[in-house]
Design an enzyme around this catalytic site. Structure first.
Site, PDB file in Angstrom:
ATOM      1  N   GLU A   1      34.661  56.556  75.152  1.00 41.62           N
ATOM      2  CA  GLU A   1      35.334  56.718  76.439  1.00 41.62           C
ATOM      3  C   GLU A   1      35.199  58.164  76.897  1.00 41.62           C
ATOM      4  OE1 GLU A   1      39.982  57.043  77.410  1.00 41.62           O
ATOM      5  OE2 GLU A   1      39.378  55.025  76.804  1.00 41.62           O
TER       6      GLU A   1
ATOM      7  N   SER B   1      36.726  65.491  74.897  1.00 43.40           N
ATOM      8  CA  SER B   1      37.223  66.845  74.737  1.00 43.40           C
ATOM      9  C   SER B   1      36.067  67.744  74.325  1.00 43.40           C
ATOM     10  CB  SER B   1      38.311  66.884  73.664  1.00 43.40           C
ATOM     11  OG  SER B   1      37.746  66.633  72.387  1.00 43.40           O
TER      12      SER B   1
END
Length: 312
Positions: free
Chosen positions: A219, A223
């Site tokens: 997804e 980060s």
């Protein structure tokens, strides 16, 4: 991972829990702040406001800390290393650990079992409290994509040493994904890092996708640390396929060939090839460079197919 806009809820600009006592012998600092453990008004641990429904019994949520401190709301959060229930009282954690039902039998169904590692799938619908407490814990070490309450649409794949029932890390997967993502968030817990378990979990997520006949990936957005981990993993896997895998003897390779073999999305393959310096104009793949990139000892952390138990 997020759901209904809940993903970034509770994240603070600075740490508000100083340390975590994880089981009886592991203590380490938190990385990020999160207010979801607390009642927003009293700053006591939230379960204390709910008569112990989400955690262990405890005191007043301060365990000796000066309430006037502008940063830390709690000196030490005591967390069960088997079920992730929590308290602010060391004696309560010790008492709970003796009777925690997951100490002898961890939750979930085995999906991988080798002599070294076992991965178990835990469904949010079946073990809701366990998964919610796991997500609360995760918020202290990930600064994005960490929901904690609505876990029913998620599966959690948790890695253990095969001889132990202590979770070392996990990744979550949305069971209802429009983009067919194979991973929502991933975390190796601080005491178990630097063992290549992150790479191991990423590889397992793709094994699931391939068993389902899917070209998939994580997804987004990732980060910064997540992107670094993925680029290294994609690069490692692609290099291995060219050196020793299904692509080793092919003279002409397309991005579609790589995608078919690895299960990676083409956009992710392009990212990895650029990182490796092996992609030219018009998506030309420099095979001679690519086949020299693999460190033959770097694949030790990857999943071994003979130990997969993915058939339901």
């Amino acid at each position: 991972m997020s759901h209904d806009g809940e993903g970034l809820y509770g994240i603070l600009n600075e740490r508000n829990i100083k340390e975590v006592q994880f089981g009886v012998d592991k203590r380490f600092p938190t990385w990020y702040g999160s207010n979801v453990y607390f009642d927003p008004e009293s700053r006591a641990l939230g379960y204390l406001e709910k008569n112990g429904s989400d955690g262990l019994s405890g005191s007043n949520g301060t365990n000796g800390h000066n309430k006037g401190d502008v940063q830390f709301w709690l000196d030490t959060l005591y967390v069960c290393e088997y079920c992730f229930k929590y308290t602010d009282n060391e004696e309560d954690l010790a008492g709970h650990a003796k009777h925690c039902r997951f100490q002898k039998h961890s939750p979930g169904k085995i999906k991988y079992k080798s002599p070294n590692y076992t991965i178990k799938r835990v469904k949010g619908t079946k073990h809701r409290l366990f998964c919610q407490c796991l997500c609360l814990f995760t918020k202290l070490f990930l600064d994005n994509k960490s929901m904690y309450f609505k876990v029913d649409h998620y599966e959690f794949y948790i890695v253990y040493e095969t001889s132990s029932t202590k979770p070392m890390g996990f990744f979550s997967k949305d069971t209802v994904s429009y983009y067919q993502n194979n991973l929502a968030c991933v975390l190796v817990f601080p005491p178990y890092q630097r063992r290549q378990l992150g790479t191991f979990l990423l590889d397992f997520s793709y094994k699931i996708s391939k068993s389902e006949g899917l070209i998939s990936g994580p997804e987004f957005p990732l980060s910064p640390f997540g992107l670094i981990g993925y680029v290294k993993y994609w690069s490692l896997k692609i290099c291995w396929e060219f050196s020793e895998g299904e692509l080793a003897n092919m003279e002409k390779i397309t991005l579609e060939n790589i995608s078919s073999v690895t299960g990676f999305r083409i956009s992710d393959i392009i990212t990895a090839l650029k990182y490796l310096g092996c992609l030219g104009e018009s998506d030309e793949i420099y095979l001679s460079i690519l086949r020299k990139k693999l460190n033959r000892h770097s694949c030790e952390a990857l999943v071994e197919d003979e130990y997969l138990l993915l058939d339901d």
